[in-house]
Design a protein around this motif. Sequence first.
Motif, mmCIF file in Angstrom:
data_model
loop_
_atom_site.group_PDB
_atom_site.id
_atom_site.type_symbol
_atom_site.label_atom_id
_atom_site.label_comp_id
_atom_site.label_asym_id
_atom_site.label_seq_id
_atom_site.Cartn_x
_atom_site.Cartn_y
_atom_site.Cartn_z
ATOM 1 N N MET A 34 31.878 28.817 37.025
ATOM 2 C CA MET A 34 32.941 28.270 37.863
ATOM 3 C C MET A 34 33.894 27.413 37.023
ATOM 4 S SD MET A 34 32.481 26.055 41.369
ATOM 5 C CE MET A 34 31.516 24.769 40.576
ATOM 6 N N THR A 35 33.342 26.540 36.197
ATOM 7 C CA THR A 35 34.198 25.705 35.353
ATOM 8 C C THR A 35 34.913 26.551 34.296
ATOM 9 O OG1 THR A 35 32.281 25.171 33.951
ATOM 10 C CG2 THR A 35 32.848 23.612 35.694
ATOM 11 N N GLY B 13 44.397 27.165 37.246
ATOM 12 C CA GLY B 13 42.976 26.831 37.277
ATOM 13 C C GLY B 13 42.419 26.802 38.687
ATOM 14 N N LEU B 14 43.165 26.189 39.603
ATOM 15 C CA LEU B 14 42.716 26.141 40.987
ATOM 16 C C LEU B 14 42.631 27.538 41.576
ATOM 17 C CD1 LEU B 14 41.986 24.598 43.555
ATOM 18 C CD2 LEU B 14 44.439 24.358 44.023
ATOM 19 N N GLY B 15 43.620 28.371 41.299
ATOM 20 C CA GLY B 15 43.590 29.739 41.813
ATOM 21 C C GLY B 15 42.387 30.504 41.318
ATOM 22 N N ALA B 16 42.063 30.360 40.025
ATOM 23 C CA ALA B 16 40.911 31.057 39.457
ATOM 24 C C ALA B 16 39.611 30.543 40.069
ATOM 25 C CB ALA B 16 40.885 30.878 37.945
ATOM 26 N N LEU B 17 39.540 29.254 40.310
ATOM 27 C CA LEU B 17 38.350 28.672 40.935
ATOM 28 C C LEU B 17 38.129 29.249 42.326
ATOM 29 C CD1 LEU B 17 36.082 26.552 41.199
ATOM 30 C CD2 LEU B 17 37.834 24.921 41.944
ATOM 31 N N PHE C 284 36.984 32.844 42.151
ATOM 32 C CA PHE C 284 35.583 32.925 41.734
ATOM 33 C C PHE C 284 34.654 32.679 42.923
ATOM 34 C CE2 PHE C 284 31.674 30.781 40.568
ATOM 35 C CZ PHE C 284 31.120 31.684 39.663
ATOM 36 N N LEU C 285 34.913 31.613 43.669
ATOM 37 C CA LEU C 285 34.052 31.277 44.806
ATOM 38 C C LEU C 285 34.098 32.359 45.886
ATOM 39 C CD1 LEU C 285 34.846 27.467 45.103
ATOM 40 C CD2 LEU C 285 32.789 28.514 44.151
ATOM 41 N N ALA C 286 35.268 32.962 46.074
ATOM 42 C CA ALA C 286 35.391 34.039 47.059
ATOM 43 C C ALA C 286 34.571 35.255 46.639
ATOM 44 C CB ALA C 286 36.859 34.427 47.234
ATOM 45 N N GLY D 9 26.444 32.365 45.738
ATOM 46 C CA GLY D 9 26.419 31.334 44.714
ATOM 47 C C GLY D 9 27.201 30.102 45.137
ATOM 48 N N ALA D 10 28.337 30.325 45.792
ATOM 49 C CA ALA D 10 29.157 29.212 46.271
ATOM 50 C C ALA D 10 28.394 28.388 47.299
ATOM 51 C CB ALA D 10 30.450 29.748 46.884
#
Length: 225
Positions: free
Chosen positions: A98-99, A119-123, A126-128, A133-134
């Motif tokens: 995630m990081t 960075g926020l968009g990639a985060l 990833f969670l989606a 895992g999220a």
Amino acid sequence: MGHGDRGDPAREAPSRAAGEAAKLPSGRHRLSRDYVASNQRARILRAVTEIAGGRGYSQLTIDAIVGASAISKKTFYEHFRNKEEAFFAACESVASRMTAAFDDAAARRTEPDSRLRAGLGALLEFLAAEPLGARMALVEVLAAGPEAVARRDRVKQHFSTMVAEHLLAMYPDFPEPGLAAEVIVGGVHEVLYSRISRGEAHALPALRRGLVRMYAIPAPRGADH
């Protein structure tokens, strides 16, 4: 679960948080000992993620992990001392990727404001893509005790440090950037927590523009990405 509604499990896609480790062939084989150990560990972490993220931390037992990963208890204890250690390792796997998603996306941009948005968009993406895992790392972690929460807080501190650095890059005289970053990261975390608790991880990427605007991270006119 004890922390918000679980949402509709049917809407949660299988997580890839522990990797796609296939079951090893039975009988004699020529696979190396290191490969076998890596495969077993990956299957354990995937099982932990599926159980804790799909059914809740309260359902995470050694028997459940062993059954889901198709290994023996003896093999489990060769890798982890107990279920808590396995849970920490699974959460660390999610947190590290995630990081990395945030950091790598930010590193590809040159302007500080663009770095934060990327960075926020990639985060969020990833969670989606990793709903189980999220849920495990952001929601179920609260049921796993103070050590698990402390580990989660260290991840939040990483993001706070990154945001503070970007704020100072944009505004060299920004007052109390550390405090501002802590507020921003804390607020974003609460939004993520609430959506993931409701089984809405798939919808997180759509929140990017709103989160950017909420915390007044400036964007060039007409910029959508």
